[in-house]
Enzyme design. Sequence first.
Site, PDB file in Angstrom:
ATOM      1  N   SER A  79      75.880 -34.994  43.737  1.00 18.38           N
ATOM      2  CA  SER A  79      74.732 -34.462  44.043  1.00 18.38           C
ATOM      3  C   SER A  79      73.548 -35.409  44.188  1.00 18.38           C
ATOM      4  O   SER A  79      72.551 -35.187  44.821  1.00 18.38           O
ATOM      5  CB  SER A  79      74.393 -32.982  43.499  1.00 18.38           C
ATOM      6  OG  SER A  79      74.113 -33.019  42.198  1.00 18.38           O
ATOM      7  N   ASP A  81      65.091 -30.525  37.297  1.00 12.58           N
ATOM      8  CA  ASP A  81      65.580 -29.313  36.676  1.00 12.58           C
ATOM      9  C   ASP A  81      66.522 -29.781  35.577  1.00 12.58           C
ATOM     10  O   ASP A  81      67.406 -28.951  35.301  1.00 12.58           O
ATOM     11  CB  ASP A  81      66.453 -28.559  37.987  1.00 12.58           C
ATOM     12  CG  ASP A  81      67.493 -29.702  38.431  1.00 12.58           C
ATOM     13  OD1 ASP A  81      67.791 -30.731  37.916  1.00 12.58           O
ATOM     14  OD2 ASP A  81      68.083 -29.158  39.113  1.00 12.58           O
ATOM     15  N   HIS A 133      68.762 -33.267  37.973  1.00 14.29           N
ATOM     16  CA  HIS A 133      68.437 -33.881  39.376  1.00 14.29           C
ATOM     17  C   HIS A 133      67.158 -34.571  39.364  1.00 14.29           C
ATOM     18  O   HIS A 133      66.161 -33.981  38.313  1.00 14.29           O
ATOM     19  CB  HIS A 133      68.492 -32.997  40.512  1.00 14.29           C
ATOM     20  CG  HIS A 133      70.135 -32.451  40.761  1.00 14.29           C
ATOM     21  ND1 HIS A 133      70.006 -30.938  40.415  1.00 14.29           N
ATOM     22  CD2 HIS A 133      71.209 -32.707  41.076  1.00 14.29           C
ATOM     23  CE1 HIS A 133      71.631 -30.939  40.449  1.00 14.29           C
ATOM     24  NE2 HIS A 133      71.926 -31.819  40.973  1.00 14.29           N
TER      25      HIS A 133
END
Length: 228
Positions: A17, A174, A177
């Site tokens: 991600s 967060d 990320h």
Amino acid sequence: RGRKMLHRKSVVLFGDSLTQLAFHEGAWGSSVAAHLIPFYDVFCRGFSGYTTRSAVTLLPRVFDGQLLSPSVVTLFWGANDSSRGGQHIPLEEFEANLRKIVEFFRTSEAKPTLILISPPPVDHVARKSDERINEVTVEYAKVVVKLAKELDIKYVDLFTKMLEQEHWREFLNDGLHFSKEGNQFLWKELKPVIDDVVGELKFDFPHWSQLSMTNPEETLTAHFGSLK
């Protein structure tokens, strides 16, 4: 016959991600693209939630040598592998998987230059979870650096570089990320490595100043050959 097509070199960002989000506004992949286009095409192959175990299986389905045959590939894995939850991949397997990924590219027809990026530190307090902690992540980051040195691969030790910054937690939105500042920091560390790999950037088509304004066909035919 004699026609030269415009087959531009490409850079592929391959990872989880942290790579999938790389082309969001202001993100690090966008900076790579802005820096290299129009000299290279830049593609994102990021897969949220994936680990190196998944990546090994995914490789031949993504890089078939025809649709995607890159000149440069960034390998940015470990953030999920180092999780202590359901995504966890044992350290020994993580290393073995990375070796398989490197071997895949090095034995491919394209033989791209590889750039390894270690997983960043995590802020488990911000995530309100101890599923990912730096005492574990650091071991995965060390494997990335060890492998890069052993196999003579360019690398960015993002884990170490971030922790050297007093306000590194602000680089994460967060706890995992990247924030805007985190994306900028990664690009700052990656840019000199990218520049070293690609060397002098040269146009693969005539610069506009070289075009005949009245007859561009003449200039382009001289460069690429006739379409007939």
